[in-house]
Design a protein around this motif. Structure first.
Motif, PDB file in Angstrom:
ATOM      1  N   ASP A   1     -18.715  -6.916  -5.119  1.00 65.83           N
ATOM      2  CA  ASP A   1     -19.296  -7.012  -3.779  1.00 65.83           C
ATOM      3  C   ASP A   1     -18.517  -8.062  -2.991  1.00 65.83           C
ATOM      4  N   THR A   2     -17.602  -7.586  -2.182  1.00 64.48           N
ATOM      5  CA  THR A   2     -16.796  -8.493  -1.358  1.00 64.48           C
ATOM      6  C   THR A   2     -17.603  -9.052  -0.189  1.00 64.48           C
ATOM      7  N   GLU A   3     -18.817  -8.556  -0.006  1.00 65.23           N
ATOM      8  CA  GLU A   3     -19.686  -8.872   1.131  1.00 65.23           C
ATOM      9  C   GLU A   3     -19.133  -8.260   2.404  1.00 65.23           C
ATOM     10  N   LEU A   4     -18.164  -7.365   2.241  1.00 64.57           N
ATOM     11  CA  LEU A   4     -17.549  -6.719   3.409  1.00 64.57           C
ATOM     12  C   LEU A   4     -17.614  -5.197   3.267  1.00 64.57           C
ATOM     13  N   LEU A   5     -18.528  -4.727   2.437  1.00 65.80           N
ATOM     14  CA  LEU A   5     -18.662  -3.284   2.253  1.00 65.80           C
ATOM     15  C   LEU A   5     -19.441  -2.684   3.431  1.00 65.80           C
TER      16      LEU A   5
ATOM     17  N   ARG B   1      -6.583   3.237   4.045  1.00 64.35           N
ATOM     18  CA  ARG B   1      -6.811   1.924   3.432  1.00 64.35           C
ATOM     19  C   ARG B   1      -5.699   0.974   3.870  1.00 64.35           C
ATOM     20  N   TRP B   2      -6.056  -0.202   4.262  1.00 61.36           N
ATOM     21  CA  TRP B   2      -5.139  -1.243   4.753  1.00 61.36           C
ATOM     22  C   TRP B   2      -4.166  -0.682   5.789  1.00 61.36           C
ATOM     23  N   PRO B   3      -4.670  -0.039   6.830  1.00 58.57           N
ATOM     24  CA  PRO B   3      -3.755   0.511   7.842  1.00 58.57           C
ATOM     25  C   PRO B   3      -2.923  -0.608   8.464  1.00 58.57           C
TER      26      PRO B   3
ATOM     27  N   GLY C   1     -13.320   1.455   1.248  1.00 53.38           N
ATOM     28  CA  GLY C   1     -13.319   0.116   0.677  1.00 53.38           C
ATOM     29  C   GLY C   1     -14.096  -0.827   1.572  1.00 53.38           C
ATOM     30  N   CYS C   2     -13.467  -1.948   1.902  1.00 49.99           N
ATOM     31  CA  CYS C   2     -14.122  -2.917   2.783  1.00 49.99           C
ATOM     32  C   CYS C   2     -14.014  -2.475   4.248  1.00 49.99           C
ATOM     33  N   ARG C   3     -14.995  -2.885   5.042  1.00 45.03           N
ATOM     34  CA  ARG C   3     -15.034  -2.492   6.468  1.00 45.03           C
ATOM     35  C   ARG C   3     -13.747  -2.828   7.212  1.00 45.03           C
ATOM     36  N   PRO C   4     -13.215  -4.056   7.082  1.00 48.74           N
ATOM     37  CA  PRO C   4     -12.048  -4.388   7.909  1.00 48.74           C
ATOM     38  C   PRO C   4     -10.778  -3.631   7.517  1.00 48.74           C
ATOM     39  N   CYS C   5     -10.749  -3.068   6.324  1.00 50.23           N
ATOM     40  CA  CYS C   5      -9.513  -2.491   5.781  1.00 50.23           C
ATOM     41  C   CYS C   5      -9.620  -0.993   5.561  1.00 50.23           C
ATOM     42  N   THR C   6     -10.560  -0.345   6.181  1.00 53.49           N
ATOM     43  CA  THR C   6     -10.760   1.089   5.979  1.00 53.49           C
ATOM     44  C   THR C   6     -10.935   1.770   7.324  1.00 53.49           C
TER      45      THR C   6
ATOM     46  N   LEU D   1      -8.852 -13.378   7.031  1.00 54.68           N
ATOM     47  CA  LEU D   1      -7.700 -13.429   6.129  1.00 54.68           C
ATOM     48  C   LEU D   1      -7.158 -12.018   5.852  1.00 54.68           C
ATOM     49  N   TRP D   2      -8.046 -11.032   5.808  1.00 56.18           N
ATOM     50  CA  TRP D   2      -7.639  -9.650   5.525  1.00 56.18           C
ATOM     51  C   TRP D   2      -6.652  -9.117   6.554  1.00 56.18           C
ATOM     52  N   ALA D   3      -6.698  -9.629   7.763  1.00 58.62           N
ATOM     53  CA  ALA D   3      -5.804  -9.142   8.811  1.00 58.62           C
ATOM     54  C   ALA D   3      -4.438  -9.814   8.753  1.00 58.62           C
TER      55      ALA D   3
ATOM     56  N   ASP E   1      -3.267 -11.645   5.529  1.00 60.42           N
ATOM     57  CA  ASP E   1      -2.762 -11.625   4.155  1.00 60.42           C
ATOM     58  C   ASP E   1      -3.778 -10.900   3.274  1.00 60.42           C
ATOM     59  N   PRO E   2      -3.787  -9.559   3.354  1.00 60.62           N
ATOM     60  CA  PRO E   2      -4.796  -8.825   2.572  1.00 60.62           C
ATOM     61  C   PRO E   2      -4.622  -8.998   1.064  1.00 60.62           C
ATOM     62  N   ASP E   3      -3.390  -9.259   0.606  1.00 62.31           N
ATOM     63  CA  ASP E   3      -3.215  -9.478  -0.836  1.00 62.31           C
ATOM     64  C   ASP E   3      -3.995 -10.715  -1.293  1.00 62.31           C
ATOM     65  N   GLN E   4      -3.912 -11.779  -0.507  1.00 61.69           N
ATOM     66  CA  GLN E   4      -4.640 -12.989  -0.889  1.00 61.69           C
ATOM     67  C   GLN E   4      -6.147 -12.766  -0.786  1.00 61.69           C
ATOM     68  N   CYS E   5      -6.550 -12.048   0.249  1.00 60.61           N
ATOM     69  CA  CYS E   5      -7.975 -11.771   0.414  1.00 60.61           C
ATOM     70  C   CYS E   5      -8.507 -10.957  -0.761  1.00 60.61           C
ATOM     71  N   CYS E   6      -7.761  -9.904  -1.166  1.00 62.26           N
ATOM     72  CA  CYS E   6      -8.182  -9.104  -2.320  1.00 62.26           C
ATOM     73  C   CYS E   6      -8.172  -9.949  -3.594  1.00 62.26           C
ATOM     74  N   GLN E   7      -7.196 -10.837  -3.711  1.00 62.75           N
ATOM     75  CA  GLN E   7      -7.143 -11.697  -4.886  1.00 62.75           C
ATOM     76  C   GLN E   7      -8.404 -12.565  -4.979  1.00 62.75           C
ATOM     77  N   LEU E   8      -8.806 -13.112  -3.854  1.00 63.90           N
ATOM     78  CA  LEU E   8      -9.967 -14.006  -3.844  1.00 63.90           C
ATOM     79  C   LEU E   8     -11.277 -13.259  -4.028  1.00 63.90           C
ATOM     80  N   ARG E   9     -11.383 -12.075  -3.428  1.00 64.01           N
ATOM     81  CA  ARG E   9     -12.679 -11.403  -3.366  1.00 64.01           C
ATOM     82  C   ARG E   9     -12.834 -10.276  -4.383  1.00 64.01           C
ATOM     83  N   LYS E  10     -11.711  -9.857  -5.009  1.00 65.32           N
ATOM     84  CA  LYS E  10     -11.810  -8.780  -5.992  1.00 65.32           C
ATOM     85  C   LYS E  10     -11.178  -9.167  -7.339  1.00 65.32           C
ATOM     86  N   VAL E  11      -9.890  -9.502  -7.296  1.00 63.35           N
ATOM     87  CA  VAL E  11      -9.141  -9.657  -8.548  1.00 63.35           C
ATOM     88  C   VAL E  11      -9.674 -10.836  -9.380  1.00 63.35           C
TER      89      VAL E  11
HETATM   90 FE1  SF4 Z   1     -10.309  -8.479   1.826  1.00 62.81          FE
HETATM   91 FE2  SF4 Z   1      -9.704  -6.061   2.797  1.00 62.81          FE
HETATM   92 FE3  SF4 Z   1      -9.232  -6.671   0.219  1.00 62.81          FE
HETATM   93 FE4  SF4 Z   1     -11.733  -6.341   1.116  1.00 62.81          FE
HETATM   94  S1  SF4 Z   1     -10.093  -4.773   0.981  1.00 62.81           S
HETATM   95  S2  SF4 Z   1     -11.036  -7.944  -0.245  1.00 62.81           S
HETATM   96  S3  SF4 Z   1     -11.569  -7.246   3.197  1.00 62.81           S
HETATM   97  S4  SF4 Z   1      -8.234  -7.553   2.048  1.00 62.81           S
END
Ligand code: SF4
Length: 259
Positions: A76-80, A227-229, A209-214, A119-121, A123-133
């Motif tokens: 749960d990235t809190e951005l679903l 995804r990540w347009p 995926g997450c709202r900002p990246c879908t 951050l997703w806008a 450096d999405p790699d870092q954002c995914c690292q922090l919130r998923k990986v």
């Molecule tokens: Fe962040 Fe987007 Fe990855 Fe979700 S998909 S963790 S908002 S970069």
């Protein structure tokens, strides 16, 4: 028709050779038999990852029939999307599963304070690292195997995926029972069992995926282009390439096997 088989059920060691052997044994076996073997082999230290995508729903349905007490977790990235949370609640009720929510160490607001807003806008790699990986890695400590909905036809990075592989990033067995399924088989299964899906699919979102990246994808375009347009990125990073390793289960150290 199911094929009865026995694969590594008594062994605690995995090598490149034994992984190859078990993949050969599982090649012609039904989805139900693969999952039954997986659950018998690794329970209770096995868990199923769900993104609430179509392939995840196939797996959740099967696990609900075979071993409903299995740990089923979602990141749960809190951005679903609200539609994804609504589907989660519906599936929990319909399938009788209990979902484990796995989150980052800090919320989205704190992430903004530490790393800057959105951050997703940048450096999405870092954002995914922090919130998923990173949350996934913490969650999988102590597990022996995790089940995923990875399919070879999903992305080019997944084209070499195996049914059973060693996950070097998380140091456990990774099971991909749908690895050879295509999208049509997944949707046929969902229709056959009248299973609920994310309502966003009907609005042009093939992969959610997450709202900002879908975003929605126009008909005829690559389904993953939603995804990540604007970025080259096609994976969040939780499904890295598999490499053979020697795994020693049962609390003893894990070793790597050269080559
Ligand atoms: Fe962040 Fe987007 Fe990855 Fe979700 S998909 S963790 S908002 S970069």
């Amino acid at each position: 028709m199911d094929v009865s088989f026995q694969a590594q059920t008594g062994s605690t060691d995995w090598t490149a050779e034994s992984l190859t052997a078990v993949n050969l044994q599982l090649r012609e076996v039904s989805l139900t038999s693969v999952l039954r073997w997986s659950l018998e082999r690794f329970a209770p230290r096995i868990c199923l990852a769900t993104s609430f995508g179509p392939q995840s729903i196939v797996l959740m349905h099967q696990v609900s029939l075979l071993r409903p007490e299995t740990t089923v977790f979602y990141l749960d990235t809190e951005l679903l999307f609200p539609e994804t949370y609504a589907l989660r609640d519906r599936l929990q009720e319909q399938l009788g599963l209990r979902f484990t929510r796995v989150t980052a160490d800090f919320g989205v607001d704190e992430q903004g304070m530490r790393f800057g807003p959105q951050l997703w806008a940048r450096d999405p790699d870092q954002c995914c690292q922090l919130r998923k990986v990173a949350p996934l890695r913490r969650f999988l400590v102590g597990q022996q195997a995790w089940i995923t909905g990875v399919r070879r036809s999903h992305t080019s990075e997944r084209a070499e995926a195996s049914m059973v592989e060693w996950d070097p990033a998380n140091q456990l067995i990774k099971l991909n029972p749908l690895v050879r399924w295509d999208s049509r088989q997944v949707w046929d299964y969902l229709r056959r069992y009248d299973l609920p899906v994310n309502t966003l699919h009907a609005e042009g979102y093939p992969s959610i995926g997450c709202r900002p990246c879908t975003r929605a994808v126009p008909p005829g375009e690559d389904p993953r282009s939603g995804r990540w347009p604007g970025f080259q990125k096609t994976e969040c990073g939780i499904h890295g390439p598999a490499r053979p390793r020697l795994l020693r289960l049962g609390g003893r150290p894990l070793e790597e096997q050269a080559g």
